[in-house]
Design a protein around this motif. Structure first.
Motif, PDB file in Angstrom:
ATOM      1  N   LYS A  42      44.772  38.948  37.129  1.00 45.78           N
ATOM      2  CA  LYS A  42      44.592  39.530  38.456  1.00 45.78           C
ATOM      3  C   LYS A  42      43.349  40.410  38.525  1.00 45.78           C
ATOM      4  CE  LYS A  42      46.638  42.847  41.627  1.00 45.78           C
ATOM      5  NZ  LYS A  42      47.743  43.779  41.876  1.00 45.78           N
ATOM      6  N   THR A  43      43.135  41.208  37.481  1.00 39.30           N
ATOM      7  CA  THR A  43      42.012  42.150  37.484  1.00 39.30           C
ATOM      8  C   THR A  43      40.720  41.523  36.973  1.00 39.30           C
ATOM      9  OG1 THR A  43      42.675  42.939  35.279  1.00 39.30           O
ATOM     10  CG2 THR A  43      43.560  44.125  37.190  1.00 39.30           C
ATOM     11  N   GLN A  44      40.726  40.217  36.796  1.00 42.71           N
ATOM     12  CA  GLN A  44      39.517  39.554  36.324  1.00 42.71           C
ATOM     13  C   GLN A  44      38.557  39.391  37.497  1.00 42.71           C
ATOM     14  OE1 GLN A  44      39.960  35.477  35.162  1.00 42.71           O
ATOM     15  NE2 GLN A  44      38.252  35.553  33.740  1.00 42.71           N
ATOM     16  N   ASN A  45      37.530  40.253  37.538  1.00 41.12           N
ATOM     17  CA  ASN A  45      36.570  40.209  38.635  1.00 41.12           C
ATOM     18  C   ASN A  45      35.489  39.161  38.421  1.00 41.12           C
ATOM     19  OD1 ASN A  45      37.851  42.358  39.973  1.00 41.12           O
ATOM     20  ND2 ASN A  45      36.787  43.833  38.670  1.00 41.12           N
ATOM     21  N   LEU A  46      35.275  38.764  37.179  1.00 37.40           N
ATOM     22  CA  LEU A  46      34.311  37.707  36.889  1.00 37.40           C
ATOM     23  C   LEU A  46      34.789  36.927  35.665  1.00 37.40           C
ATOM     24  CD1 LEU A  46      32.576  38.916  34.258  1.00 37.40           C
ATOM     25  CD2 LEU A  46      31.482  40.244  36.057  1.00 37.40           C
ATOM     26  N   ARG A  47      34.215  35.764  35.490  1.00 39.18           N
ATOM     27  CA  ARG A  47      34.615  34.870  34.396  1.00 39.18           C
ATOM     28  C   ARG A  47      33.386  34.504  33.578  1.00 39.18           C
ATOM     29  NH1 ARG A  47      39.049  31.403  34.012  1.00 39.18           N
ATOM     30  NH2 ARG A  47      39.574  31.931  36.160  1.00 39.18           N
ATOM     31  N   ARG A  48      33.431  34.765  32.272  1.00 38.66           N
ATOM     32  CA  ARG A  48      32.325  34.409  31.384  1.00 38.66           C
ATOM     33  C   ARG A  48      32.509  32.967  30.934  1.00 38.66           C
ATOM     34  NH1 ARG A  48      30.930  34.765  25.728  1.00 38.66           N
ATOM     35  NH2 ARG A  48      28.741  35.346  25.443  1.00 38.66           N
ATOM     36  N   VAL A  49      31.468  32.185  31.107  1.00 38.13           N
ATOM     37  CA  VAL A  49      31.529  30.757  30.791  1.00 38.13           C
ATOM     38  C   VAL A  49      30.519  30.447  29.693  1.00 38.13           C
ATOM     39  CG1 VAL A  49      31.371  28.417  31.701  1.00 38.13           C
ATOM     40  CG2 VAL A  49      32.141  30.285  33.190  1.00 38.13           C
TER      41      VAL A  49
END
Length: 364
Positions: free
Chosen positions: A245-252
């Motif tokens: 829920k608190t993941q504001n961005l995703r590292r790919v």
């Protein structure tokens, strides 16, 4: 007529009974007139306001104050009469029970209102209010047990034995239902500490899904494949939980493998091409693109970027656009993707080495 009114039954005259009845009738009519006129106008006014506190006050008057007034009117009419000690004691006990009943209901309603107002101010507050059912069951049990003990004590009975019995019984119940109580206490941990809430997407060990309901004993999760997972609160709190829920961005991080046949000039161009492709996508932040390693069968490039959203579907859409753009640009550049291959090198003149006698005969 005066003789009839002066007749006495059970230490009260007929006139006393009529007066008591008149008190009850007149008082009841007055309360009904108040309910049908003034209270209805107050309800309309409260419904027109934004706050819910005035609605709670009106409902409390209707649910608690009016029944209490009805009882007070009946009590006043009966108290006008001269009662026997036994009847007077019954009336006293009934009054204590009624007062305790309405006070406890009022306390429970106030607690519920405070919790609802507190939770409603949070994100997805209306969904979280559904979780109050289990908590209010526990609160009501505690409130009513304390109220019953208080009532018994006020009636003149010794509550020490009762409290001792409750303590011994509580220990016995705790020993017999350790797992249930463990889940119950962990429910309070989840409710107050809020490691996750209804609607959050979580991963627990090898299970993942959206939280649908948090109960006194179990938490229900809707998995990606559609089925409902039911996990005990104790097992849930003892596991490592990933809350997205608190993941504001995703590292790919992803890799592409280029053929060893690629020229040096083209290899030098590829990191810049990869950077331009990633930066062209909306809601992304480029981090790096490097010729990372030599593999047995390919040249490996590593690309790192961030998706500025926690939406998984949005991340997959962006990754798809990047993959298509890489395929198009490298194809236009004449660069081939590598496949796992092996090359067998044959040495020239190997047949002569296999026939040394013939080679020696040919010498002059």
């Amino acid at each position: 007529m005066n003789e009839l009114l002066a007749r006495e039954y059970w230490h009260n005259t007929v006139q006393d009974y009529l007066i008591a009845l008149a008190i009850i009738i007149v008082g009841t009519l007055a309360v009904r007139i108040f309910k049908g006129t003034l209270l209805r106008r107050l309800e309309k006014w409260a419904n027109a306001t934004r706050t819910t506190n005035d609605d709670f006050i009106i409902r409390s008057v209707e649910r608690f104050a009016l029944p209490a007034l009805y009882y007070f009117i009946i009590y006043s009419g009966i108290s006008y009469l001269e009662l026997t000690p036994k009847a007077d004691n019954v009336l006293r006990i009934a009054t204590a029970v009624v007062i305790t009943f309405f006070v406890l209901r009022l306390i429970s309603s106030i607690i519920l209102l405070v919790l609802q107002n507190h939770i409603r101010r949070q994100e997805k507050g209306d969904e979280k209010i559904k979780q109050l059912g289990g908590l209010m069951v526990i609160i009501n049990i505690v409130v009513w047990i304390l109220g019953a003990v208080f009532l018994i004590d006020n009636l003149g009975y010794n509550v020490t034995t009762i409290i001792t019995g409750l303590g011994i019984g509580g220990i016995a119940i705790a020993l017999a239902a350790q797992n249930i109580l463990g889940d119950l206490f962990n429910y309070f941990v989840i409710f107050f500490d809020r490691p996750f809430e209804v609607g959050d997407f979580i991963v627990v060990d090898d299970k993942m899904g959206s939280v649908e309901y948090i109960g006194l004993k179990t938490t229900r999760i809707r998995s990606l494949s559609g089925e409902q997972l039911v996990i005990g609160n104790s097992n849930l709190m003892n596991a490592r939980i990933h809350n997205f829920k608190t993941q504001n961005l995703r590292r790919v991080v992803f890799n592409i493998n280029i053929s060893y046949a690629t020229t040096l000039e083209k290899v030098k161009e590829i990191p810049g091409i990869l950077k331009a492709i990633v930066e062209a996508q909306a809601d992304t932040r480029f981090d790096r693109a490097h010729f990372a390693t030599y593999k047995d069968w390919s040249l490996n490039f590593e690309i790192v970027y961030f998706v500025l959203s926690s939406d998984f579907n949005k991340y997959m859409d962006i990754q798809q656009q990047i993959n298509l753009a890489i395929f198009e640009r490298l194809q236009a550049l004449g660069v081939d993707f590598a496949l796992p291959t092996q090359r067998l090198m044959m040495k020239a003149g190997s047949e002569e080495a296999l026939n040394p006698n013939e080679a020696e005969a040919d010498k002059p």
